[in-house]
Scaffold this motif. Structure first.
Motif, PDB file in Angstrom:
ATOM      1  N   ALA A 140      -2.494   4.277   8.519  1.00 55.70           N
ATOM      2  CA  ALA A 140      -2.365   2.830   8.388  1.00 55.70           C
ATOM      3  C   ALA A 140      -2.159   2.159   9.738  1.00 55.70           C
ATOM      4  O   ALA A 140      -2.462   0.974   9.904  1.00 55.70           O
ATOM      5  N   ALA A 157       5.107  12.068   2.596  1.00 52.43           N
ATOM      6  CA  ALA A 157       4.210  11.010   2.117  1.00 52.43           C
ATOM      7  C   ALA A 157       4.247   9.793   3.028  1.00 52.43           C
ATOM      8  O   ALA A 157       3.219   9.145   3.249  1.00 52.43           O
ATOM      9  N   ARG A 158       5.426   9.479   3.577  1.00 47.05           N
ATOM     10  CA  ARG A 158       5.512   8.316   4.463  1.00 47.05           C
ATOM     11  C   ARG A 158       4.709   8.536   5.740  1.00 47.05           C
ATOM     12  O   ARG A 158       3.992   7.644   6.190  1.00 47.05           O
ATOM     13  N   GLY A 169       0.804  -1.224   0.000  1.00 47.11           N
ATOM     14  CA  GLY A 169       0.000   0.000   0.000  1.00 47.11           C
ATOM     15  C   GLY A 169       0.829   1.263   0.000  1.00 47.11           C
ATOM     16  O   GLY A 169       0.602   2.172  -0.810  1.00 47.11           O
ATOM     17  N   TYR A 170       1.821   1.334   0.888  1.00 45.88           N
ATOM     18  CA  TYR A 170       2.626   2.547   0.960  1.00 45.88           C
ATOM     19  C   TYR A 170       3.425   2.777  -0.320  1.00 45.88           C
ATOM     20  O   TYR A 170       3.538   3.916  -0.788  1.00 45.88           O
ATOM     21  N   TRP A 229       0.990   8.326   5.163  1.00 45.76           N
ATOM     22  CA  TRP A 229       0.488   6.956   5.041  1.00 45.76           C
ATOM     23  C   TRP A 229       0.572   6.200   6.369  1.00 45.76           C
ATOM     24  O   TRP A 229      -0.355   5.483   6.750  1.00 45.76           O
ATOM     25  N   PHE A 251       1.144   4.159  -2.888  1.00 47.90           N
ATOM     26  CA  PHE A 251       0.781   5.524  -2.498  1.00 47.90           C
ATOM     27  C   PHE A 251       1.941   6.485  -2.736  1.00 47.90           C
ATOM     28  O   PHE A 251       1.757   7.590  -3.270  1.00 47.90           O
ATOM     29  N   ALA A 252       3.164   6.074  -2.339  1.00 48.29           N
ATOM     30  CA  ALA A 252       4.328   6.939  -2.525  1.00 48.29           C
ATOM     31  C   ALA A 252       4.620   7.163  -3.996  1.00 48.29           C
ATOM     32  O   ALA A 252       5.053   8.253  -4.392  1.00 48.29           O
TER      33      ALA A 252
END
Length: 525
Positions: A320, A312-313, A88-89, A316, A92-93
């Motif tokens: 999460a 971004a990390r 997922g990450y 997320w 997303f990243a």
């Protein structure tokens, strides 16, 4: 590459990595810094990363050794956070960082920006493992970071291929991209599942440690090549095979395990050292293609992409971590957590050599390729230096609960007691059979060895020596080593006076070495 520069690279990397053990700075950071400085030393050759070498030749053994040392049971217990980060990450990243680059860099198309996003999306397996090991993070955080780094390369490489297909005009649309992602992931796991049982069966059947270790060195390359052959993920194939073999490593004979551990420690040490040194050595290669960009513009793009990666990390990781815990079922299955753990996980997203290798594989025909190389390089260096240097003080500042060494020792002592009781019962059964008759001194020696193993762990829980601070077990080991050292000196003296030959000396020394290994266990560095 010529032999001498390659030897110099390995030797220099090993020296720097060895020196790092005497400092508080993690070895990856010193190696990158040494590479950056060496890149402009007169006479140092150009070490351009070749993706055809890094991905199929360096990545498989690094992933294999990290996965073999991981706990399958711990990873299974944390499969939800690991999957959210590793799949997922990364996706997303890819989108978030790519879109940020698209907004910041004039003339950069969205498909090319997504290529950049996929390239720098995955945190590095080697960096995460090396720094987590150095810092002694809590077990669950270490497991999550290791699990993420084992799988995320496969997600990133697949996302990169899909984005690149859109750039060069061979994309089959979203449906084709999803199909390729499923083929890579399911196919990689499938290849690993097919290979792991026969490989393990072969490992059990081979009784010669040299053949065993030769097979062990070939396994990651075989798994990676087999998966890539069918257009599946070689990364996932290697990880699946390694997790299975590591989980069942106890079924292999002891001589193979001892030798294999030493071999893979050496291989991992050399490859990790070379990989991080190579990152720093890429600076001249990366800067060559930036003539078309103004210096301050390129620096601004690098800063913006680095900040996008970091932000971004966190964007997320926090949802999460806490949103799934709204489910009572998840709360009941997983240990409680607070805001400190996601802060550490969010700040531990160092990038590494895989991102650089993917960036160097971008075709020359892709627009802004040189900028992609530069932004990947600056992001890798930025995350390793900024996050790598600040992670230790951040952990100290947050005061994460340390590992409960007393509880771990108590659990180890209880396990050893149960095993010793079972061994005593089995010894009594065997000695009662006529074919197993032993003279009383030898039978008593077996019981003494068993009793020694049982008491050793309990003694670590007792009082320490007021003079040296050692436990009784530590004193025992030290005295045993001193006695063995005295024997060893006598054997060498007898050889020097020609009273025994070298072949006999080697046999006697090997016996002492095994006894020393049994009497004194050094903790892994």
């Amino acid at each position: 590459m010529e032999v001498l520069p390659l030897v110099a690279l390995v030797a220099g990397s090993a020296i720097v990595a060895g020196a790092a053990r005497w400092t508080r700075v993690p070895a990856p950071l010193l190696l990158v810094a040494a590479g950056l400085m060496a890149a402009y030393v007169p006479g140092v050759p150009s070490y351009a990363l070749d993706p055809h070498i890094v991905l199929p030749l360096l990545l498989p053994p690094l992933l294999y050794t990290a996965a073999v040392d991981s706990s399958y049971l711990d990873l299974r217990a944390n499969v939800r956070p690991v999957a959210l980060l590793s799949v997922g990450y990364v996706l997303f990243a890819t989108v978030a960082v790519g879109y940020a680059a698209y907004l910041v860099v004039p003339g950069l198309s969205l498909p090319v920006a997504l290529v950049l996003g996929a390239v720098i999306a995955p945190p590095d397996a080697v960096a995460a493992t090396a720094i987590a090991r150095k810092l002694g993070l809590p077990n669950r955080i270490t497991t999550i970071l290791q699990g993420e780094s084992l799988v995320n390369d496969a997600t990133a490489i697949t996302a990169y291929k899909v984005a690149l297909a859109a750039v060069i005009g061979t994309s089959a649309g979203w449906a084709g991209g999803i199909a390729e992602f499923l083929l890579a992931s399911v196919g990689g796991v499938g290849v690993g599942l097919v290979l792991m049982v026969p490989i393990h069966h072969l490992r059990k059947r081979l009784r010669e440690p040299l053949l065993q270790n030769t097979l062990s060195l070939l396994i990651p390359f075989v798994a990676y090549a087999a998966a890539e052959r069918v257009h599946a993920s070689g990364v996932l194939a290697v990880v699946v095979v390694a997790l299975y073999l590591g989980h069942r490593n106890w079924q292999v004979d002891f001589a193979t395990r001892l030798q294999e551990e030493a071999v893979w420690k050496m291989v991992a040490f050399i490859l990790e050292s070379v990989v991080f040194a190579l990152i720093g050595l890429q600076l001249p290669v990366v800067l060559k293609g930036l003539a078309q960009y103004e210096g301050w513009d390129a620096a601004w793009y690098a800063l913006a992409v680095f900040l996008a990666v970091v932000v971004a990390r966190f964007v997320w990781v926090f949802p999460a971590t806490f949103v799934p815990r709204l489910s009572e079922r998840i709360r009941s299955r997983e240990p409680d957590t607070n805001w400190k753990a996601p802060v550490i996980v969010g700040w531990a997203g160092m990038r590494g050599v895989v991102s650089l290798a993917i960036a160097f594989s971008v075709p020359i025909s892709v627009p802004h390729r040189n900028l992609i190389l530069f932004l990947t390089f600056t992001t890798v260096i930025g995350t390793l230096v900024v996050q790598g240097l600040t992670l230790p003080p951040l952990i100290r500042l947050l005061r994460l609960p340390p590992r409960d060494l007393h509880a771990e020792t108590l659990a180890e002592a209880q396990a050893q007691s149960e095993a010793s009781r079972s061994a005593e019962d089995r010894l009594a059964e065997l000695l009662a059979e006529p074919e197993n008759a032993l003279p009383p001194p030898l039978a008593e020696r077996l019981r003494t060895v068993m009793e020694r193993r049982r008491n050793a762990v309990w003694e670590r829980l007792g009082e320490v020596n007021p003079v040296t601070g050692e436990s009784a077990d530590d004193v025992y080991r030290r005295l045993a080593r001193e006695m063995i050292a005295a024997e060893r000196e006598v054997f060498v003296t007898l050889r020097d006076h020609r009273r025994i030959d070298d072949e006999m000396l080697r046999g006697l020394l090997r016996r002492l070495d095994l006894e020393e290994a049994a009497a004194y266990r050094e903790d892994a560095a």
